[in-house]
Design an enzyme around this catalytic site. Structure first.
Site, PDB file in Angstrom:
ATOM      1  N   ARG A   1      -9.069   1.078   3.868  1.00 26.21           N
ATOM      2  CA  ARG A   1      -7.929   1.890   3.491  1.00 26.21           C
ATOM      3  C   ARG A   1      -8.133   2.669   2.180  1.00 26.21           C
ATOM      4  NH1 ARG A   1      -2.532  -1.212   5.305  1.00 26.21           N
ATOM      5  NH2 ARG A   1      -1.986   0.854   6.038  1.00 26.21           N
ATOM      6  N   PRO A   2      -9.112   3.579   2.183  1.00 29.73           N
ATOM      7  CA  PRO A   2      -9.325   4.403   0.988  1.00 29.73           C
ATOM      8  C   PRO A   2      -8.186   5.405   0.796  1.00 29.73           C
ATOM      9  CG  PRO A   2     -10.745   5.139   2.778  1.00 29.73           C
ATOM     10  CD  PRO A   2     -10.021   3.923   3.279  1.00 29.73           C
ATOM     11  N   ILE A   3      -8.149   6.071  -0.366  1.00 31.76           N
ATOM     12  CA  ILE A   3      -7.099   7.076  -0.597  1.00 31.76           C
ATOM     13  C   ILE A   3      -7.700   8.437  -0.955  1.00 31.76           C
ATOM     14  CG2 ILE A   3      -5.232   5.461  -1.220  1.00 31.76           C
ATOM     15  CD1 ILE A   3      -5.896   6.209  -4.170  1.00 31.76           C
ATOM     16  N   ASP A   4      -8.979   8.620  -0.574  1.00 30.12           N
ATOM     17  CA  ASP A   4      -9.647   9.880  -0.909  1.00 30.12           C
ATOM     18  C   ASP A   4      -8.893  11.110  -0.383  1.00 30.12           C
ATOM     19  OD1 ASP A   4     -10.463   8.599   1.547  1.00 30.12           O
ATOM     20  OD2 ASP A   4     -11.855  10.257   1.853  1.00 30.12           O
ATOM     21  N   LEU A   5      -8.310  11.005   0.822  1.00 26.08           N
ATOM     22  CA  LEU A   5      -7.624  12.177   1.404  1.00 26.08           C
ATOM     23  C   LEU A   5      -6.359  12.503   0.621  1.00 26.08           C
ATOM     24  CD1 LEU A   5      -8.019  11.197   5.170  1.00 26.08           C
ATOM     25  CD2 LEU A   5      -9.397  12.837   3.885  1.00 26.08           C
TER      26      LEU A   5
ATOM     27  N   CYS B   1      -1.559  -4.853   3.614  1.00 24.83           N
ATOM     28  CA  CYS B   1      -2.102  -5.764   4.618  1.00 24.83           C
ATOM     29  C   CYS B   1      -3.624  -5.618   4.697  1.00 24.83           C
ATOM     30  CB  CYS B   1      -1.498  -5.443   5.988  1.00 24.83           C
ATOM     31  SG  CYS B   1       0.074  -6.232   6.292  1.00 24.83           S
TER      32      CYS B   1
ATOM     33  N   ARG C   1       0.807  -1.203   0.000  1.00 26.89           N
ATOM     34  CA  ARG C   1       0.000   0.000   0.000  1.00 26.89           C
ATOM     35  C   ARG C   1       0.852   1.269   0.000  1.00 26.89           C
ATOM     36  NH1 ARG C   1      -4.798   2.383   1.393  1.00 26.89           N
ATOM     37  NH2 ARG C   1      -4.425   4.386   2.361  1.00 26.89           N
TER      38      ARG C   1
ATOM     39  N   ARG D   1       7.629  -8.376   6.378  1.00 29.25           N
ATOM     40  CA  ARG D   1       7.409  -7.036   5.790  1.00 29.25           C
ATOM     41  C   ARG D   1       7.944  -5.945   6.710  1.00 29.25           C
ATOM     42  NH1 ARG D   1       1.792  -6.417   2.738  1.00 29.25           N
ATOM     43  NH2 ARG D   1       2.845  -4.484   2.287  1.00 29.25           N
TER      44      ARG D   1
HETATM   45  C1  UD1 Z   1       0.445   4.430   8.054  1.00 31.57           C
HETATM   46  C2  UD1 Z   1       1.432   3.352   8.422  1.00 31.57           C
HETATM   47  C3  UD1 Z   1       0.730   2.212   9.159  1.00 31.57           C
HETATM   48  C4  UD1 Z   1      -0.048   2.752  10.351  1.00 31.57           C
HETATM   49  C5  UD1 Z   1      -0.954   3.899   9.938  1.00 31.57           C
HETATM   50  C6  UD1 Z   1      -1.650   4.575  11.100  1.00 31.57           C
HETATM   51  C7  UD1 Z   1       3.080   3.502   6.662  1.00 31.57           C
HETATM   52  C8  UD1 Z   1       3.734   2.852   5.491  1.00 31.57           C
HETATM   53  N1  UD1 Z   1       2.043   2.844   7.226  1.00 31.57           N
HETATM   54  O1  UD1 Z   1      -0.500   3.841   7.161  1.00 31.57           O
HETATM   55  O2  UD1 Z   1       1.725   1.295   9.607  1.00 31.57           O
HETATM   56  O3  UD1 Z   1      -0.841   1.721  10.890  1.00 31.57           O
HETATM   57  O4  UD1 Z   1      -0.196   4.903   9.236  1.00 31.57           O
HETATM   58  O5  UD1 Z   1      -0.725   5.043  12.012  1.00 31.57           O
HETATM   59  O6  UD1 Z   1       3.500   4.548   7.118  1.00 31.57           O
HETATM   60  N2  UD1 Z   1      -7.946   7.083   5.515  1.00 31.57           N
HETATM   61  C9  UD1 Z   1      -8.994   7.522   4.751  1.00 31.57           C
HETATM   62  N3  UD1 Z   1      -8.716   8.103   3.552  1.00 31.57           N
HETATM   63  C10 UD1 Z   1      -7.446   8.265   3.084  1.00 31.57           C
HETATM   64  C11 UD1 Z   1      -6.380   7.811   3.884  1.00 31.57           C
HETATM   65  C12 UD1 Z   1      -6.649   7.222   5.109  1.00 31.57           C
HETATM   66  O7  UD1 Z   1     -10.161   7.396   5.129  1.00 31.57           O
HETATM   67  O8  UD1 Z   1      -7.270   8.811   1.997  1.00 31.57           O
HETATM   68  C13 UD1 Z   1      -8.210   6.430   6.828  1.00 31.57           C
HETATM   69  C14 UD1 Z   1      -7.763   4.968   6.842  1.00 31.57           C
HETATM   70  O9  UD1 Z   1      -8.747   4.114   6.289  1.00 31.57           O
HETATM   71  C15 UD1 Z   1      -7.548   4.734   8.308  1.00 31.57           C
HETATM   72  C16 UD1 Z   1      -7.029   6.077   8.820  1.00 31.57           C
HETATM   73  O10 UD1 Z   1      -7.403   7.031   7.822  1.00 31.57           O
HETATM   74  O11 UD1 Z   1      -8.779   4.452   8.936  1.00 31.57           O
HETATM   75  C17 UD1 Z   1      -5.529   6.136   9.052  1.00 31.57           C
HETATM   76  O12 UD1 Z   1      -4.852   5.817   7.867  1.00 31.57           O
HETATM   77  P1  UD1 Z   1      -3.439   6.456   7.498  1.00 31.57           P
HETATM   78  O13 UD1 Z   1      -2.955   7.328   8.611  1.00 31.57           O
HETATM   79  O14 UD1 Z   1      -3.552   7.054   6.149  1.00 31.57           O
HETATM   80  O15 UD1 Z   1      -2.536   5.158   7.418  1.00 31.57           O
HETATM   81  P2  UD1 Z   1      -1.476   4.772   6.312  1.00 31.57           P
HETATM   82  O16 UD1 Z   1      -0.732   5.970   5.854  1.00 31.57           O
HETATM   83  O17 UD1 Z   1      -2.112   3.887   5.325  1.00 31.57           O
END
Ligand code: UD1
Length: 416
Positions: free
Chosen positions: A121-125, A116, A92, A397
């Site tokens: 885990r959306p990417i809208d933000l 994982c 991811r 990983r």
């Molecule tokens: C990173 C870490 C991961 C950790 C997580 C939270 C890396 C490579 N991974 O993951 O180990 O568990 O931070 O500390 O650094 N979300 C949205 N929209 C988005 C992005 C996120 O709704 O566009 C939500 C996710 O679904 C989740 C929350 O925000 O519920 C936190 O996600 P995020 O902080 O983005 O985690 P990662 O960057 O994926």
């Protein structure tokens, strides 16, 4: 997939030099593509995710050389801006390449990320942040196509302090025209590490580590030499591994100031901690105490990544502990496996109630994601008899040679 075979009941005592941080090295490796130059990264851990990131860099046309823990990236030959599906599906964190590639090439194409299976885990933000800087985005057939004539600084407000979205916004903003402000930014120490590396490359980033990050765009970046920060989650996992076995452990090359929430819980559970600037000595009690309630939160709150290894500790503590998972909706997959080992855990929605038992039993269990796999290792170390953990690819990983570090501290652990 390989197996880890652990005979429980041996004290984990000794000294461990903690590896570099996975969650810091991945975005920093992505950032190296932003300079038409060579960057040298020290303290890079040997991890599957780092190898995969090196492969992404090579497919983009960069030269990557590893010598021990130093990775050198020459991004001068970069000639592609596409990350294909096979690599994006596996990891991811490849999504952070989006901001870096768009900054260098003014266009980028990546497939929707995998990783994982711990939640939606959306990417809208991420996408909203890039749009605020003038990036045009089309989503087609599972691919995200981005282009920008010119990146322009702007005000980005994140509805949630997402780590990945903050990183992508920082990467895209450092060479944008004008100033960018990211509010409600993630404050994780790995964000600070990325900001410091970018500043070594000639960027002007300030405020990282607080919830407002300001970035003054610069025309171009140059290569840099940088040492990756220590991995606070790996450090806390080894503390948990020693604590469940009643051992005494000394961690070197750590930054306790990044680990406040986790160290407080360990102290509440009865561990005696001697904390210095770059080391932690922990003496575990004969039996750990339960903790009242642990709620996972964005930094500086309790990290979601250590929830499962700490649940393995609570499984053998005296009394009842409650865990509330607020970050990822599917992060209790280790519970069924711990239950096979004799743990008494009830899950209701996002909460898990853990009634400590005196002993866990060695069993055959499956790691279904990275940190859940680490939780099974912690549990196996204190269980009676032999535990066989399959699904070790997940553990690899994020944990460098876990069997080597643990066996040097007295564990009976081998890989098959
Ligand atoms: C990173 C870490 C991961 C950790 C997580 C939270 C890396 C490579 N991974 O993951 O180990 O568990 O931070 O500390 O650094 N979300 C949205 N929209 C988005 C992005 C996120 O709704 O566009 C939500 C996710 O679904 C989740 C929350 O925000 O519920 C936190 O996600 P995020 O902080 O983005 O985690 P990662 O960057 O994926």
């Amino acid at each position: 997939m390989g197996k880890l075979i652990i005979e429980g009941g041996k004290k984990i005592s000794g000294e461990i030099c903690v590896q570099g941080a996975k969650n810091a090295v991945l975005p920093i490796l992505a950032a190296t593509v932003m300079a038409n130059d060579i960057s040298v990264l020290k303290n890079c851990p040997y991890l599957r995710d780092v190898d995969k990131t090196d492969l992404v860099l090579e497919r983009l046309g960069c030269k990557v050389i590893r010598e021990n823990n130093t990775v050198t990236v020459d991004a001068s030959g970069m000639n592609d801006c596409v990350i294909c599906e096979d690599l994006m599906r596996e990891m991811r964190s490849s999504i952070v390449f989006l901001g870096a590639i768009i900054s260098r090439c003014k266009k980028a194409v990546v497939s929707m990320p995998g990783g994982c299976p711990i939640g939606l885990r959306p990417i809208d933000l991420h996408l909203k942040a890039l749009k605020s800087l003038g990036v045009e985005i089309q989503e087609e057939h599972g691919y995200i196509k981005c282009k920008a004539e010119e990146l322009c600084g702007g005000n980005i407000h994140l509805d949630f302090p997402s780590v990945g979205a903050t990183e992508n916004a920082m990467l895209a903003a450092v060479c944008a025209k004008g100033t960018t402000t990211i509010s409600n930014a993630a404050r994780e120490p790995e964000i600070v590490d990325l900001g410091r590396f970018l500043n070594c490359m000639g960027a002007k980033v300030c405020g990282m580590g607080s919830s407002v990050i300001s970035i003054e765009g610069v025309e171009k970046l140059h290569g840099a030499e940088y040492t990756i920060m220590p991995d606070r989650i790996v450090a806390a996992t080894y503390l948990a591994a020693s604590a469940v076995t009643g051992g005494e452990i000394c961690l070197k090359q750590v930054r306790p100031k990044d680990m406040g929430a986790m160290l407080h819980v360990l102290a509440d559970m009865g561990a005696v901690l001697k904390i210095e600037k770059n080391s932690i000595v922990q003496q575990a009690p004969r039996r750990l105490n339960s903790v009242h309630t642990i709620r996972t939160m964005p930094y500086p709150g309790f990290p979601t990544d250590i929830q499962s290894p700490f649940m393995a500790m609570a499984a053998v503590a005296e009394g009842t502990s409650v865990f509330v998972e607020n970050i990822f909706e599917n992060r209790f997959q280790h519970v069924d496996e711990l239950a096979r080992m004799g743990a008494d855990i009830k899950v209701v929605g996002r909460s898990a109630v853990v009634r400590g038992v005196k002993k866990l039993q060695g069993s055959n269990v499956v790691a279904r994601e990275l940190r859940g796999g680490a939780a099974l290792v912690v549990a196996a170390l204190c269980a009676q008899g032999v535990t066989t953990i399959t699904g070790t690819d997940f553990i690899d990983r994020g944990y460098e040679s876990i069997e080597k570090y643990l066996s040097e501290c007295g564990a009976k652990i081998r890989r098959e």
